[in-house]
Design a protein around this motif. Structure first.
Motif, PDB file in Angstrom:
ATOM      1  N   ASN A 129       0.859  -1.190   0.000  1.00 29.06           N
ATOM      2  CA  ASN A 129       0.000   0.000   0.000  1.00 29.06           C
ATOM      3  C   ASN A 129       0.893   1.237   0.000  1.00 29.06           C
ATOM      4  OD1 ASN A 129      -1.863   2.002   0.401  1.00 29.06           O
ATOM      5  ND2 ASN A 129      -2.362   1.452   2.514  1.00 29.06           N
ATOM      6  N   ARG A 131       0.354   4.142  -0.709  1.00 25.77           N
ATOM      7  CA  ARG A 131      -0.307   5.400  -0.352  1.00 25.77           C
ATOM      8  C   ARG A 131      -0.633   5.524   1.134  1.00 25.77           C
ATOM      9  NH1 ARG A 131      -4.411   6.644  -5.384  1.00 25.77           N
ATOM     10  NH2 ARG A 131      -2.747   7.091  -6.864  1.00 25.77           N
ATOM     11  N   GLY A 132      -0.325   4.491   1.903  1.00 29.08           N
ATOM     12  CA  GLY A 132      -0.676   4.559   3.323  1.00 29.08           C
ATOM     13  C   GLY A 132       0.163   3.606   4.139  1.00 29.08           C
ATOM     14  N   GLU A 155      -6.484   4.987  -0.976  1.00 26.15           N
ATOM     15  CA  GLU A 155      -5.580   3.845  -0.775  1.00 26.15           C
ATOM     16  C   GLU A 155      -6.207   2.570  -1.337  1.00 26.15           C
ATOM     17  OE1 GLU A 155      -4.269   3.428   3.321  1.00 26.15           O
ATOM     18  OE2 GLU A 155      -4.222   5.597   3.580  1.00 26.15           O
TER      19      GLU A 155
END
Ligand code: ATP
Length: 409
Positions: A129, A131-132, A155
């Motif tokens: 992940n 994005r997170g 996400e």
């Protein structure tokens, strides 16, 4: 393959956050030939999530979860899945390392609570992940699949597109499934259905008709053993739909009306200005979302009152004679803003938002005028009051603008 989505989060149950992850997944799954047969919304509660998981496991081949992978006490998805599968949760050194790097890249100290996001069970593979902080989980056990994804849509969608969908495509390896969306404006959902249903008598290709904020969308889904065959089916049906709905179709797939209008203005080297009353700046805001940095959009005024319209150049006498909510009023607004801002094209939008009748006109009545050097066009619509009037009037204005721009050489 039957699937079930477990959407997890008390804020969703309380209505504080709208569950867009489920609608996103619901639109994606048919493209993989996966049949979504149930959606469960459950709060951050161990017992109820566990019960939902038990039920879903009995009924479905694939379970998608969204949410509850964060670092706080109420993020319980990992624990509940581990307990349900009777597996032990342990910190993965690789995941911990990645997590620490993530925080280091952001120049932030990692809280001890985040370590929980580096835990995993033996049957799970971590899904990256970028994005997170919460990796997803991919679990295959007893011929079932559980895919746990983070809650934040930005996400979740990225994980879906980059990781989950390709893995599922490999797993399923069945027919090619292609889709095409046609976007229309100007006809009701029932009317679209009536006109197109004779073309879709069988379930293949499948046709979905959806009422969206920017009009009625039609989605054709075709399945075939070969990609070329699926493409041919889509092309044939698209051609029929284009024939029947020609003047109502404004775009395809990811097109937006504002995007199309923006492109046409740039392509034709024209500038635009707007004056709107009850839409309260929504038209200007929508246009600036695509034309913010371009010289094509000169700007717009929100002229709610007659005083504002007069100050901006609308003739007092005209308002007295026809009222500001009229064909003449909309035209005068379009011409006034055109002159004020020296634009090639002016758009005027006026109408009655309701609930009261104004100038003898009922709520839902909208006048839109588009004026340029060479031409003047005005249209009026009568939208049923329960519709979000400022949105629908903005869409109507953009739709009309697109048509006018297409007709200019
Ligand atoms: P985080 O690490 O951000 O805590 P998470 O996987 O634990 O991620 P949640 O805590 O459940 O996710 O949700 C975080 C935020 O993501 C929510 O407050 C909400 O804004 C958004 N969100 C969660 N689930 C959904 C959903 N189904 N649809 C839309 N937004 C959602």
């Amino acid at each position: 393959m039957n699937a079930e989505v477990l959407s997890i989060g008390t804020e969703l149950l309380l209505g504080e956050v709208i569950d867009t992850n489920t609608s996103y997944l619901a639109a994606q799954l048919p493209l993989l030939g996966i049949n979504l047969h149930r959606v469960i919304l459950v709060g951050d509660n161990r017992e109820r999530l566990s019960e939902a998981l038990h039920q879903a496991w009995k009924r479905s081949d694939i379970i998608f979860t969204s949410g509850g992978l964060g670092p706080t006490e109420d993020d319980i998805t990992r624990e509940v899945i581990a307990e349900f599968l009777d597996e032990e949760l342990n910190v993965s050194p690789e995941l911990e390392q990645e997590l620490r790097l993530f925080f280091a890249r952001m120049g932030r100290e990692m809280s001890s609570h985040n370590i929980k996001q580096a835990t995993i069970i033996p049957s799970a593979r971590a899904i990256p992940n970028p994005r997170g902080t919460a990796p997803g989980w991919w679990i295959e056990k007893e011929k079932k699949i559980i895919v746990a994804m983070p809650g934040p849509p930005w996400e979740m969608q990225n994980m879906w597109v980059k990781e989950v969908m390709p893995r599922l495509q490999q797993k399923i390896q069945g027919d090619f499934i292609l889709s095409r969306t046609l976007k229309t404006f100007g006809l009701s959902e029932a009317r679209v259905n009536e006109v197109v249903s004779p073309l879709f008598v069988s379930a293949d290709p499948e046709l979905g008709i959806y009422a969206k904020p920017d009009g009625i969308h039609l989605r054709i889904i075709a399945r075939a053993a070969k990609r070329e065959v699926a493409e041919k089916i889509i092309a044939q049906h698209e051609a029929h739909l284009r024939e029947i709905l020609a003047k109502y179709i404004w775009g395809f797939d990811n097109d937006t009306l504002e995007g199309i209008v923006g492109e046409l203005l740039i392509e034709k080297g024209l500038t635009l200005a707007t004056m709107e009353s009850f839409t309260g700046g929504l038209l200007a805001s929508t246009l600036t979302s695509v034309l913010g940095n371009s010289s094509s959009y000169k700007g717009g005024f929100v002229a709610s009152s007659n005083e504002a319209k007069i100050t901006l150049g609308v003739d007092t006498q005209l308002i007295r004679q026809y009222g500001s909510i009229s064909t003449e009023g909309a035209e005068a607004m379009a011409m006034a803003v055109c002159q004020r801002l020296g634009a090639d094209i002016g758009v005027g939008v006026t109408g009655v938002a309701g609930p009261d009748i104004i100038e003898g006109k009922s709520p839902g009545l909208v006048y839109i005028a588009i004026c340029g050097d060479r031409e003047k066009w005005t249209g009026d619509w009568n939208f049923p009051p329960p519709l979000q009037l400022n949105n629908i009037a903005t869409v109507a204005a953009l739709f009309a603008l697109r048509q006018r721009l297409l007709s200019i050489n």
